[in-house]
Motif scaffolding. Structure first.
Motif, PDB file in Angstrom:
ATOM      1  N   MET A  33       0.842  -1.207   0.000  1.00 20.99           N
ATOM      2  CA  MET A  33       0.000   0.000   0.000  1.00 20.99           C
ATOM      3  C   MET A  33       0.877   1.258   0.000  1.00 20.99           C
ATOM      4  N   ASP A  34       1.970   1.241   0.725  1.00 19.52           N
ATOM      5  CA  ASP A  34       2.910   2.368   0.697  1.00 19.52           C
ATOM      6  C   ASP A  34       3.430   2.584  -0.727  1.00 19.52           C
ATOM      7  N   ILE A  35       3.736   1.492  -1.399  1.00 23.12           N
ATOM      8  CA  ILE A  35       4.256   1.577  -2.767  1.00 23.12           C
ATOM      9  C   ILE A  35       3.187   2.119  -3.714  1.00 23.12           C
ATOM     10  N   VAL A  36       1.955   1.654  -3.564  1.00 19.73           N
ATOM     11  CA  VAL A  36       0.858   2.147  -4.405  1.00 19.73           C
ATOM     12  C   VAL A  36       0.664   3.646  -4.194  1.00 19.73           C
ATOM     13  N   ILE A  37       0.677   4.078  -2.948  1.00 16.30           N
ATOM     14  CA  ILE A  37       0.505   5.504  -2.639  1.00 16.30           C
ATOM     15  C   ILE A  37       1.687   6.311  -3.173  1.00 16.30           C
ATOM     16  N   ALA A  38       2.896   5.791  -3.015  1.00 12.81           N
ATOM     17  CA  ALA A  38       4.078   6.488  -3.517  1.00 12.81           C
ATOM     18  C   ALA A  38       4.037   6.598  -5.041  1.00 12.81           C
ATOM     19  N   GLU A  45       2.706  14.031  -9.441  1.00 12.00           N
ATOM     20  CA  GLU A  45       3.777  15.003  -9.654  1.00 12.00           C
ATOM     21  C   GLU A  45       4.170  15.084 -11.131  1.00 12.00           C
ATOM     22  N   GLY A  46       3.982  13.985 -11.845  1.00  2.75           N
ATOM     23  CA  GLY A  46       4.311  13.941 -13.266  1.00  2.75           C
ATOM     24  C   GLY A  46       3.501  14.907 -14.101  1.00  2.75           C
ATOM     25  N   PHE A  65      13.275   4.403  -7.897  1.00  2.00           N
ATOM     26  CA  PHE A  65      12.875   4.500  -6.494  1.00  2.00           C
ATOM     27  C   PHE A  65      11.940   3.358  -6.085  1.00  2.00           C
ATOM     28  N   ILE A  66      10.824   3.227  -6.756  1.00  5.77           N
ATOM     29  CA  ILE A  66       9.828   2.231  -6.348  1.00  5.77           C
ATOM     30  C   ILE A  66      10.380   0.804  -6.492  1.00  5.77           C
ATOM     31  N   LEU A  67      10.939   0.467  -7.645  1.00  7.87           N
ATOM     32  CA  LEU A  67      11.441  -0.894  -7.854  1.00  7.87           C
ATOM     33  C   LEU A  67      12.713  -1.174  -7.061  1.00  7.87           C
ATOM     34  N   LYS A  68      13.422  -0.134  -6.639  1.00  6.20           N
ATOM     35  CA  LYS A  68      14.629  -0.331  -5.817  1.00  6.20           C
ATOM     36  C   LYS A  68      14.261  -0.928  -4.461  1.00  6.20           C
ATOM     37  N   VAL A  69      13.039  -0.692  -4.005  1.00  2.59           N
ATOM     38  CA  VAL A  69      12.613  -1.258  -2.725  1.00  2.59           C
ATOM     39  C   VAL A  69      12.648  -2.784  -2.814  1.00  2.59           C
ATOM     40  N   PHE A 112       6.170   8.368  -0.144  1.00  2.00           N
ATOM     41  CA  PHE A 112       7.239   8.448  -1.132  1.00  2.00           C
ATOM     42  C   PHE A 112       8.539   8.881  -0.467  1.00  2.00           C
ATOM     43  N   PHE A 113       8.463   9.795   0.488  1.00  2.00           N
ATOM     44  CA  PHE A 113       9.702  10.294   1.086  1.00  2.00           C
ATOM     45  C   PHE A 113      10.477   9.188   1.799  1.00  2.00           C
ATOM     46  N   LYS A 114       9.789   8.292   2.450  1.00  2.00           N
ATOM     47  CA  LYS A 114      10.492   7.189   3.125  1.00  2.00           C
ATOM     48  C   LYS A 114      11.259   6.360   2.091  1.00  2.00           C
ATOM     49  N   ILE A 115      10.627   6.081   0.965  1.00  2.00           N
ATOM     50  CA  ILE A 115      11.289   5.340  -0.106  1.00  2.00           C
ATOM     51  C   ILE A 115      12.460   6.150  -0.645  1.00  2.00           C
TER      52      ILE A 115
END
Length: 178
Positions: A33-38, A45-46, A65-69, A112-115
């Motif tokens: 869910m964090d990833i979906v929101i990010a 922002e795009g 960023f997202i896939l690096k998690v 997003f900031f945490k990621i």
């Protein structure tokens, strides 16, 4: 703020593998869910990015960023070498200030900031790579490049003192051809 980063003893030298374990434990707390929101934040922002390279922007940021998690979570962490503790201390200070500013303005972007924070520290201090992946587009049709063993960024010099940017501790060098 990421508690485990705050608990690091920045006064002693640590190994990359030790920093990676902190990063990995923080990445483990990021839910789908964090990833979906990010990702939704990045898409939102795009809309401010010029249409002609919006798709490239979203792809680079999602991959960088997202896939690096997932990469962090799956990585076995066999890293060698020591962390530049002075640079890490400065990076954490900058990221904490950015986080405080962001949370005052709009707390929903904290996913997003945490990621962003985890990946920025991982790329810079564990992988020795730039924060923005090779191919990340910037205005003027410029991109982050890798040439002759060096990472080159088209905006490094213009952004290195920007308190909202991570360019100050990113390992990329200014692309002199820009």
């Amino acid at each position: 703020m990421i508690k485990r980063f705050e608990e690091l003893d920045v006064e002693r030298k640590i190994q990359k593998k030790e920093l990676f374990e902190v990063i990995k434990s923080e990445a483990a707390t990021i839910s789908i869910m964090d990833i979906v929101i990010a990702h939704a934040y990045l898409v939102d922002e795009g809309k401010y990015v010029q249409g002609n390279y919006r798709e490239e922007y979203l792809k680079a940021y999602s991959k960088g960023f997202i896939l690096k998690v997932k990469e962090i979570k799956d990585n076995k962490g066999k890293f060698k070498g020591k962390v530049n503790m002075e640079a890490l201390k400065e990076a954490l200070k900058l990221l904490n200030k950015q986080e405080e500013m962001l949370l005052k303005l709009r707390s929903k972007e904290s996913h997003f900031f945490k990621i962003y924070k985890i990946v920025s520290i991982y790329a810079t201090f564990v992988l020795d790579e730039p924060i923005h992946i090779v191919g990340t587009p910037f205005p003027g049709n410029f991109k982050v490049k890798y040439e002759n063993g060096r990472y080159l960024c088209p905006v490094k010099e213009k952004q290195k003192d920007n308190p909202s940017a991570v360019c100050g501790f990113c390992i990329a060098e200014q692309d002199e051809n820009v």
